[in-house]
Design a protein around this motif. Structure first.
Motif, PDB file in Angstrom:
ATOM      1  N   GLY A   1       0.787  -1.226   0.000  1.00  0.00           N
ATOM      2  CA  GLY A   1       0.000   0.000   0.000  1.00  0.00           C
ATOM      3  C   GLY A   1       0.816   1.273   0.000  1.00  0.00           C
ATOM      4  N   THR A   2       1.933   1.271   0.741  1.00  0.00           N
ATOM      5  CA  THR A   2       2.685   2.505   0.909  1.00  0.00           C
ATOM      6  C   THR A   2       4.151   2.227   1.239  1.00  0.00           C
ATOM      7  OG1 THR A   2       2.771   4.604   2.137  1.00  0.00           O
ATOM      8  CG2 THR A   2       2.099   2.646   3.365  1.00  0.00           C
ATOM      9  N   SER A   3       4.990   3.214   0.939  1.00  0.00           N
ATOM     10  CA  SER A   3       6.401   3.169   1.336  1.00  0.00           C
ATOM     11  C   SER A   3       6.631   3.950   2.629  1.00  0.00           C
ATOM     12  CB  SER A   3       7.285   3.780   0.235  1.00  0.00           C
ATOM     13  OG  SER A   3       7.129   3.105  -0.982  1.00  0.00           O
ATOM     14  N   TRP A   4       5.612   4.674   3.075  1.00  0.00           N
ATOM     15  CA  TRP A   4       5.738   5.438   4.315  1.00  0.00           C
ATOM     16  C   TRP A   4       5.566   4.517   5.518  1.00  0.00           C
ATOM     17  CZ3 TRP A   4       7.625  10.182   4.347  1.00  0.00           C
ATOM     18  CH2 TRP A   4       7.529  10.960   3.190  1.00  0.00           C
ATOM     19  N   VAL A   5       6.443   4.671   6.491  1.00  0.00           N
ATOM     20  CA  VAL A   5       6.399   3.847   7.698  1.00  0.00           C
ATOM     21  C   VAL A   5       6.525   4.736   8.925  1.00  0.00           C
ATOM     22  CG1 VAL A   5       7.384   1.842   6.523  1.00  0.00           C
ATOM     23  CG2 VAL A   5       8.913   3.444   7.708  1.00  0.00           C
ATOM     24  N   TYR A   6       6.141   4.173  10.075  1.00  0.00           N
ATOM     25  CA  TYR A   6       6.265   4.895  11.344  1.00  0.00           C
ATOM     26  C   TYR A   6       7.164   4.107  12.287  1.00  0.00           C
ATOM     27  CZ  TYR A   6       2.588   8.038   9.802  1.00  0.00           C
ATOM     28  OH  TYR A   6       1.870   8.970   9.107  1.00  0.00           O
TER      29      TYR A   6
ATOM     30  N   PHE B   1       2.848 -10.057  -6.797  1.00  0.00           N
ATOM     31  CA  PHE B   1       2.887  -8.734  -6.168  1.00  0.00           C
ATOM     32  C   PHE B   1       1.928  -7.797  -6.891  1.00  0.00           C
ATOM     33  CE2 PHE B   1       7.239 -10.283  -5.169  1.00  0.00           C
ATOM     34  CZ  PHE B   1       7.229 -10.101  -3.792  1.00  0.00           C
ATOM     35  N   THR B   2       1.291  -6.922  -6.139  1.00  0.00           N
ATOM     36  CA  THR B   2       0.520  -5.844  -6.737  1.00  0.00           C
ATOM     37  C   THR B   2       0.591  -4.636  -5.814  1.00  0.00           C
ATOM     38  OG1 THR B   2      -1.598  -5.295  -7.779  1.00  0.00           O
ATOM     39  CG2 THR B   2      -1.704  -6.480  -5.695  1.00  0.00           C
ATOM     40  N   VAL B   3       0.291  -3.478  -6.359  1.00  0.00           N
ATOM     41  CA  VAL B   3       0.296  -2.246  -5.574  1.00  0.00           C
ATOM     42  C   VAL B   3      -1.141  -1.779  -5.416  1.00  0.00           C
ATOM     43  CG1 VAL B   3       0.991   0.190  -5.542  1.00  0.00           C
ATOM     44  CG2 VAL B   3       2.626  -1.578  -6.230  1.00  0.00           C
TER      45      VAL B   3
ATOM     46  N   PRO C   1      -4.496   0.102  -5.356  1.00  0.00           N
ATOM     47  CA  PRO C   1      -4.981   1.276  -6.096  1.00  0.00           C
ATOM     48  C   PRO C   1      -5.500   2.388  -5.202  1.00  0.00           C
ATOM     49  CG  PRO C   1      -6.601  -0.484  -6.170  1.00  0.00           C
ATOM     50  CD  PRO C   1      -5.395  -1.050  -5.484  1.00  0.00           C
ATOM     51  N   ILE C   2      -5.464   2.169  -3.891  1.00  0.00           N
ATOM     52  CA  ILE C   2      -5.933   3.186  -2.940  1.00  0.00           C
ATOM     53  C   ILE C   2      -4.819   4.200  -2.695  1.00  0.00           C
ATOM     54  CG2 ILE C   2      -6.798   3.593  -0.599  1.00  0.00           C
ATOM     55  CD1 ILE C   2      -7.798   0.606  -0.732  1.00  0.00           C
ATOM     56  N   ARG C   3      -5.116   5.464  -2.939  1.00  0.00           N
ATOM     57  CA  ARG C   3      -4.128   6.521  -2.729  1.00  0.00           C
ATOM     58  C   ARG C   3      -4.093   6.921  -1.254  1.00  0.00           C
ATOM     59  NH1 ARG C   3      -6.383  11.004  -6.303  1.00  0.00           N
ATOM     60  NH2 ARG C   3      -8.306  10.012  -5.599  1.00  0.00           N
ATOM     61  N   HIS C   4      -2.895   7.045  -0.711  1.00  0.00           N
ATOM     62  CA  HIS C   4      -2.727   7.454   0.687  1.00  0.00           C
ATOM     63  C   HIS C   4      -2.530   8.970   0.718  1.00  0.00           C
ATOM     64  CE1 HIS C   4      -2.089   3.404   2.720  1.00  0.00           C
ATOM     65  NE2 HIS C   4      -2.239   3.112   1.446  1.00  0.00           N
ATOM     66  N   LEU C   5      -3.620   9.690   0.508  1.00  0.00           N
ATOM     67  CA  LEU C   5      -3.520  11.140   0.367  1.00  0.00           C
ATOM     68  C   LEU C   5      -3.277  11.855   1.686  1.00  0.00           C
ATOM     69  CD1 LEU C   5      -6.189  11.930  -2.360  1.00  0.00           C
ATOM     70  CD2 LEU C   5      -3.761  11.420  -2.596  1.00  0.00           C
ATOM     71  N   LYS C   6      -3.447  11.158   2.802  1.00  0.00           N
ATOM     72  CA  LYS C   6      -3.108  11.794   4.089  1.00  0.00           C
ATOM     73  C   LYS C   6      -1.609  12.074   4.160  1.00  0.00           C
ATOM     74  CE  LYS C   6      -2.478   7.471   6.687  1.00  0.00           C
ATOM     75  NZ  LYS C   6      -2.905   6.677   7.854  1.00  0.00           N
ATOM     76  N   ASP C   7      -0.826  11.353   3.353  1.00  0.00           N
ATOM     77  CA  ASP C   7       0.607  11.617   3.275  1.00  0.00           C
ATOM     78  C   ASP C   7       0.910  12.809   2.377  1.00  0.00           C
ATOM     79  OD1 ASP C   7       1.339   9.416   4.894  1.00  0.00           O
ATOM     80  OD2 ASP C   7       1.117   8.062   3.187  1.00  0.00           O
TER      81      ASP C   7
ATOM     82  N   PHE D   1      -0.340  14.508  -1.804  1.00  0.00           N
ATOM     83  CA  PHE D   1      -0.489  14.054  -3.187  1.00  0.00           C
ATOM     84  C   PHE D   1       0.855  13.664  -3.795  1.00  0.00           C
ATOM     85  CE2 PHE D   1      -4.484  16.148  -2.524  1.00  0.00           C
ATOM     86  CZ  PHE D   1      -5.380  15.517  -3.376  1.00  0.00           C
ATOM     87  N   ILE D   2       1.830  14.542  -3.666  1.00  0.00           N
ATOM     88  CA  ILE D   2       3.157  14.264  -4.221  1.00  0.00           C
ATOM     89  C   ILE D   2       3.803  13.112  -3.470  1.00  0.00           C
ATOM     90  CG2 ILE D   2       5.484  15.212  -4.578  1.00  0.00           C
ATOM     91  CD1 ILE D   2       4.103  17.970  -4.908  1.00  0.00           C
ATOM     92  N   GLU D   3       3.643  13.098  -2.152  1.00  0.00           N
ATOM     93  CA  GLU D   3       4.231  12.036  -1.331  1.00  0.00           C
ATOM     94  C   GLU D   3       3.641  10.673  -1.662  1.00  0.00           C
ATOM     95  OE1 GLU D   3       4.770  15.936   0.747  1.00  0.00           O
ATOM     96  OE2 GLU D   3       3.135  14.931  -0.316  1.00  0.00           O
ATOM     97  N   ASN D   4       2.335  10.638  -1.973  1.00  0.00           N
ATOM     98  CA  ASN D   4       1.715   9.377  -2.363  1.00  0.00           C
ATOM     99  C   ASN D   4       2.313   8.858  -3.667  1.00  0.00           C
ATOM    100  OD1 ASN D   4      -0.631   7.308  -2.490  1.00  0.00           O
ATOM    101  ND2 ASN D   4      -0.828   8.431  -4.406  1.00  0.00           N
ATOM    102  N   THR D   5       2.497   9.751  -4.633  1.00  0.00           N
ATOM    103  CA  THR D   5       3.085   9.347  -5.918  1.00  0.00           C
ATOM    104  C   THR D   5       4.503   8.833  -5.726  1.00  0.00           C
ATOM    105  OG1 THR D   5       1.746  10.976  -7.096  1.00  0.00           O
ATOM    106  CG2 THR D   5       3.684  10.129  -8.240  1.00  0.00           C
ATOM    107  N   GLN D   6       5.272   9.521  -4.893  1.00  0.00           N
ATOM    108  CA  GLN D   6       6.635   9.069  -4.595  1.00  0.00           C
ATOM    109  C   GLN D   6       6.624   7.697  -3.928  1.00  0.00           C
ATOM    110  OE1 GLN D   6       8.726  11.601  -1.850  1.00  0.00           O
ATOM    111  NE2 GLN D   6      10.749  10.902  -2.513  1.00  0.00           N
ATOM    112  N   SER D   7       5.711   7.516  -2.998  1.00  0.00           N
ATOM    113  CA  SER D   7       5.578   6.251  -2.273  1.00  0.00           C
ATOM    114  C   SER D   7       5.257   5.102  -3.215  1.00  0.00           C
ATOM    115  CB  SER D   7       4.485   6.389  -1.211  1.00  0.00           C
ATOM    116  OG  SER D   7       4.099   5.144  -0.699  1.00  0.00           O
ATOM    117  N   LYS D   8       4.232   5.287  -4.059  1.00  0.00           N
ATOM    118  CA  LYS D   8       3.838   4.233  -4.995  1.00  0.00           C
ATOM    119  C   LYS D   8       4.964   3.936  -5.982  1.00  0.00           C
ATOM    120  CE  LYS D   8      -0.572   3.909  -3.628  1.00  0.00           C
ATOM    121  NZ  LYS D   8      -1.165   2.752  -2.960  1.00  0.00           N
TER     122      LYS D   8
END
Length: 316
Positions: free
Chosen positions: A127-132, A184-186, A188-194, A196-203
């Motif tokens: 879903g995302t490359s962003w982690v906590y 593997f698949t990615v 299709p849900i955009r993580h816009l809380k991160d 818009f640009i950050e979501n594109t970078q993540s995907k």
């Protein structure tokens, strides 16, 4: 006249999916969407035994712990909002009772190892490359469990870090199941809380890493869920009210593309038979005591028996 551009998807000729396949789905909530479809059509399916996992590090931790048969103890738990939580699991495993959550975690870990050993296909949705990272333990978590954000550091996994994680997932699974097929698949849900640009970078990080891994590893594949949503279904009529999640029409569309690519022709025919039975079971008669309805139920039971005789794993 073509009114949309379509993603070319290669039809699989080897290691396809049928009613003898055993499927394990791991990853983001899109895994649940596809898993619900598989369950409806009565495939042998297991979905996210420790709940939804959004990023590759969480999935790597799950698989590592499952293969090593990790034994969860109270030291692995945290108490927040009057409930016990585990950073390795989704909140749907959380409980107000410490023994309950430990029992659920340890049971799920053992069942995950069994599923990894027996699966013919594993479908991993990232879903995302962003982690906590939980500062106190200096560890990346699968779920923050609504703990105050000041206790975490937000980080973007690099392409190399994701590639290393996916390579580790592949190597780990191969130690107990050398014939496994990994799709593997990615999401299709955009993580816009991160953002818009950050979501594109993540995907982009996820997609680049996946293609690096499937290039070098046998029986690994990519299914373009994200690309189908972004290109073929780019109109907002394919989104839910939040304008972020795919709606039912979009999920069905991507599901049909997946069927066309991965499922055998015989399994498609069986799916039609299962669908008829499922709809028949939901049928509400005007008069349930009528002769006509009793004949309908009798015919429905025959259809069930015939299918179960062919595929004993099917239950209604």
């Amino acid at each position: 006249m073509k009114l949309q551009t379509q993603i070319p998807i290669k039809k699989q000729t080897k290691n396809t999916i049928d009613y003898n396949s055993k499927l394990l789905l791991l990853g983001s909530c899109f895994s649940d969407n596809i898993g619900d479809k598989l369950n409806y059509f009565k495939f042998q399916t297991s979905i996210n035994p420790l709940g939804i996992h959004f990023h590759p590090r969480a999935i790597e931790t799950l698989i590592t712990n499952a293969i090593n048969e990790k034994k969860y103890t109270s030291e692995d738990l945290i108490f927040q909002n009057e409930r016990w939580h585990c950073f390795d699991a989704h909140s749907n495993l959380s409980s107000s009772n410490k023994n309950d959550i430990l029992n659920n975690l340890n049971t799920s870990i053992l069942s995950t190892k069994k599923q990894l050993k027996e699966a013919s296909h594993i479908i991993i949705t990232l879903g995302t490359s962003w982690v906590y990272r939980f500062i106190e333990l200096d560890s990346i978590v699968a779920n923050c469990h609504k703990i105050p954000q000041k206790k975490f550091l937000k980080e973007l996994l690099t392409i190399n870090e994701i590639t290393e994680s996916l390579d580790a997932i592949y190597a780990l699974i191969k130690t107990i199941n050398k014939d496994i097929n990994i799709i593997f698949t990615v999401s299709p849900i955009r993580h816009l809380k991160d953002g818009f640009i950050e979501n594109t970078q993540s995907k982009s990080h996820l997609i680049t890493a996946i293609h690096s891994v499937i290039k070098d590893n046998k029986n690994t594949h990519y299914f373009p869920s994200y690309e189908i949503m972004m290109d073929e279904l780019r109109d907002y009529r394919f989104y839910a009210e939040d304008m972020i999640h795919p709606n039912k029409t979009a999920i069905n569309y991507i599901w049909e593309k997946f069927i066309d690519s991965w499922f055998t022709e015989n399994s498609k025919q069986i799916m039609k038979e299962v669908d008829v039975i499922q709809k028949g079971m939901l049928h509400k008669p005007f008069n349930e005591n009528s002769t006509q309805h009793q004949l309908f139920l009798e015919n429905l039971e025959k259809k069930k028996s015939n299918l179960i005789a062919q595929f004993p794993s099917i239950t209604f």
